[in-house]
Design a protein around this motif. Structure first.
Motif, PDB file in Angstrom:
ATOM      1  N   UNK A 121       0.827  -1.211   0.000  1.00 18.85           N
ATOM      2  CA  UNK A 121       0.000   0.000   0.000  1.00 18.85           C
ATOM      3  C   UNK A 121       0.863   1.264   0.000  1.00 18.85           C
ATOM      4  N   UNK A 122       1.979   1.202   0.690  1.00 25.04           N
ATOM      5  CA  UNK A 122       2.886   2.353   0.677  1.00 25.04           C
ATOM      6  C   UNK A 122       3.476   2.569  -0.714  1.00 25.04           C
ATOM      7  N   UNK A 123       3.830   1.487  -1.397  1.00 27.22           N
ATOM      8  CA  UNK A 123       4.356   1.617  -2.750  1.00 27.22           C
ATOM      9  C   UNK A 123       3.300   2.182  -3.692  1.00 27.22           C
ATOM     10  N   UNK A 124       2.050   1.724  -3.543  1.00 28.63           N
ATOM     11  CA  UNK A 124       0.985   2.284  -4.371  1.00 28.63           C
ATOM     12  C   UNK A 124       0.805   3.777  -4.100  1.00 28.63           C
ATOM     13  N   UNK A 125       0.822   4.139  -2.832  1.00 27.62           N
ATOM     14  CA  UNK A 125       0.655   5.550  -2.480  1.00 27.62           C
ATOM     15  C   UNK A 125       1.785   6.397  -3.059  1.00 27.62           C
ATOM     16  N   UNK A 126       2.966   5.809  -3.184  1.00 23.15           N
ATOM     17  CA  UNK A 126       4.128   6.548  -3.673  1.00 23.15           C
ATOM     18  C   UNK A 126       4.023   6.868  -5.161  1.00 23.15           C
ATOM     19  N   UNK A 127       3.115   6.205  -5.890  1.00 19.83           N
ATOM     20  CA  UNK A 127       2.960   6.535  -7.307  1.00 19.83           C
ATOM     21  C   UNK A 127       2.357   7.915  -7.494  1.00 19.83           C
ATOM     22  N   UNK A 128       1.663   8.421  -6.477  1.00 17.71           N
ATOM     23  CA  UNK A 128       1.096   9.769  -6.544  1.00 17.71           C
ATOM     24  C   UNK A 128       2.148  10.751  -6.059  1.00 17.71           C
ATOM     25  N   UNK A 129       2.551  11.672  -6.940  1.00 14.93           N
ATOM     26  CA  UNK A 129       3.637  12.597  -6.611  1.00 14.93           C
ATOM     27  C   UNK A 129       3.323  13.471  -5.411  1.00 14.93           C
ATOM     28  N   UNK A 130       2.055  13.611  -5.076  1.00 12.01           N
ATOM     29  CA  UNK A 130       1.691  14.421  -3.911  1.00 12.01           C
ATOM     30  C   UNK A 130       2.031  13.714  -2.607  1.00 12.01           C
ATOM     31  N   UNK A 131       2.263  12.406  -2.679  1.00 15.95           N
ATOM     32  CA  UNK A 131       2.582  11.631  -1.482  1.00 15.95           C
ATOM     33  C   UNK A 131       4.083  11.380  -1.419  1.00 15.95           C
TER      34      UNK A 131
ATOM     35  N   UNK B 255      -0.073  12.758 -13.498  1.00 15.41           N
ATOM     36  CA  UNK B 255       0.330  11.379 -13.733  1.00 15.41           C
ATOM     37  C   UNK B 255       0.699  10.741 -12.400  1.00 15.41           C
ATOM     38  N   UNK B 256       0.101   9.618 -12.118  1.00 16.11           N
ATOM     39  CA  UNK B 256       0.292   8.948 -10.842  1.00 16.11           C
ATOM     40  C   UNK B 256      -0.828   9.183  -9.849  1.00 16.11           C
TER      41      UNK B 256
ATOM     42  N   UNK C 285       2.013  11.993   4.621  1.00 21.59           N
ATOM     43  CA  UNK C 285       1.088  11.795   3.501  1.00 21.59           C
ATOM     44  C   UNK C 285       1.045  10.336   3.068  1.00 21.59           C
ATOM     45  N   UNK C 286       2.204   9.689   3.029  1.00 27.44           N
ATOM     46  CA  UNK C 286       2.252   8.282   2.627  1.00 27.44           C
ATOM     47  C   UNK C 286       1.516   7.398   3.630  1.00 27.44           C
ATOM     48  N   UNK C 287       1.734   7.659   4.914  1.00 24.79           N
ATOM     49  CA  UNK C 287       1.069   6.863   5.946  1.00 24.79           C
ATOM     50  C   UNK C 287      -0.446   7.032   5.860  1.00 24.79           C
ATOM     51  N   UNK C 288      -0.899   8.263   5.657  1.00 24.87           N
ATOM     52  CA  UNK C 288      -2.335   8.529   5.566  1.00 24.87           C
ATOM     53  C   UNK C 288      -2.932   7.860   4.332  1.00 24.87           C
ATOM     54  N   UNK C 289      -2.275   8.012   3.195  1.00 27.86           N
ATOM     55  CA  UNK C 289      -2.801   7.438   1.946  1.00 27.86           C
ATOM     56  C   UNK C 289      -2.843   5.922   1.994  1.00 27.86           C
TER      57      UNK C 289
ATOM     58  N   UNK D 292      14.017  14.881   3.104  1.00 34.97           N
ATOM     59  CA  UNK D 292      13.370  13.700   3.694  1.00 34.97           C
ATOM     60  C   UNK D 292      12.210  13.176   2.853  1.00 34.97           C
ATOM     61  N   UNK D 293      12.086  13.647   1.614  1.00 37.71           N
ATOM     62  CA  UNK D 293      11.000  13.204   0.729  1.00 37.71           C
ATOM     63  C   UNK D 293      11.317  11.830   0.162  1.00 37.71           C
ATOM     64  N   UNK D 294      10.283  11.000   0.052  1.00 33.30           N
ATOM     65  CA  UNK D 294      10.413   9.664  -0.507  1.00 33.30           C
ATOM     66  C   UNK D 294      10.060   9.685  -1.992  1.00 33.30           C
ATOM     67  N   UNK D 295      10.782   8.883  -2.775  1.00 31.71           N
ATOM     68  CA  UNK D 295      10.504   8.722  -4.203  1.00 31.71           C
ATOM     69  C   UNK D 295      10.730   7.252  -4.573  1.00 31.71           C
TER      70      UNK D 295
END
Length: 274
Positions: free
Chosen positions: A13-23, A129-130, A28-32, A60-63
């Motif tokens: 679920x975290x990997x899926x959330x990471x496809x959205x650039x806003x997360x 996109x994402x 944001x990732x934990x919430x999504x 500290x941003x994840x990509x």
């Protein structure tokens, strides 16, 4: 969205959330993903150690990490719709001067994987996109939902019930009504329910076995859709038919390039198929 119960489910679920650039932030990732922050950080650090996630030491941003990009490239070689759909999106954006979008299903969500902006000054800038949405939320997403068999529609609506709280203008009964209307007319229309004064018109892209592989849509101001709905619907249908014909030829030439999807037991027929 169901609550993930295992570490593997949470990581997915975290990997899926990471496809959205806003997360990109931990919060944001934990919430999504529906994961608590402590677990999310632990799992993201593990994924980073495996190369599936990268983290900027300064922000500290994840990509997505290098290993994810390698997996992504391997997947695109087999199932990528974008090369077939890009010319259609360009033609639609040029013809109507509004944004043209390609969405694909991902579990109980739809994902925007390609976008062509129109030249009209007021644009639908709420999708990138994402970007992900529950199935049914948005015109392209609704087209995907309506193309599913009834049993799967019911299962999806059960699955997205928690996420629907973020969309107070939607309800289960409302979505079922839109599914019926989409099947009757052969394309989806949603106006003024996701974003005020904005709407979309869309059509699903059925694969060789009839199961929806994606959807193309046009997003615009409400009055720009209502005033040109018939023309937009014809253009979307024409492009969808051409894309599906190309896809069938592509699958015939390269067996195994089609996604591994099961044929539904009883798929509802749209008016065009009847």
């Amino acid at each position: 969205m169901t609550t993930p119960s295992t570490s593997l489910q949470k990581a997915c679920r975290l990997l899926r959330a990471l496809t959205d650039a806003r997360n990109s932030r931990l919060t944001d990732l934990a919430l999504a993903a529906g994961v608590d922050k402590a677990s999310a950080l632990r799992l993201l650090e593990t994924l980073a150690a495996e190369g599936l996630v990268a983290r900027d030491p300064a922000t500290k941003a994840f990509t997505p990490g290098r290993e994810w990009l390698a997996l992504h490239a391997a997947t695109l070689a087999r199932t990528d719709l974008r090369p077939l759909v890009r010319p259609a999106l360009i033609r639609l954006a040029n013809a109507f001067e509004d944004s043209a979008i390609l969405s694909v299903p991902s579990g109980c969500e739809s994902v925007c994987i390609e976008l062509r902006l129109g030249t009209f000054p007021i644009r639908a800038n709420y999708l990138d996109i994402g970007s992900r949405r529950p199935l049914g939320i948005g015109a392209g997403s609704l087209a995907l939902l309506a193309a599913l068999p009834d049993a799967e529609v019911d299962a999806v609506l059960d699955g997205i019930a928690p996420a629907m709280r973020r969309y107070p203008r939607f309800s289960r009964d409302m979505l079922l009504g839109h599914v019926r209307a989409t099947r009757e007319r052969g394309y989806a229309v949603l106006l003024d329910v996701v974003v005020e004064r904005m709407g979309g018109i869309a059509i699903a892209l059925p694969g060789p076995d009839g199961y929806p592989l994606g959807a193309i849509s046009i997003a615009a101001l409400n009055d720009r859709i209502t005033g040109r709905e018939a023309a937009m619907a014809r253009a979307l249908r024409r492009e969808a038919d051409a894309i599906c014909e190309h896809w069938r030829a592509h699958a015939a030439v390269k067996p195994g390039t089609r996604p591994d999807i099961q044929r539904p037991a009883a798929r509802p027929r749209t008016r065009e198929e009847a």
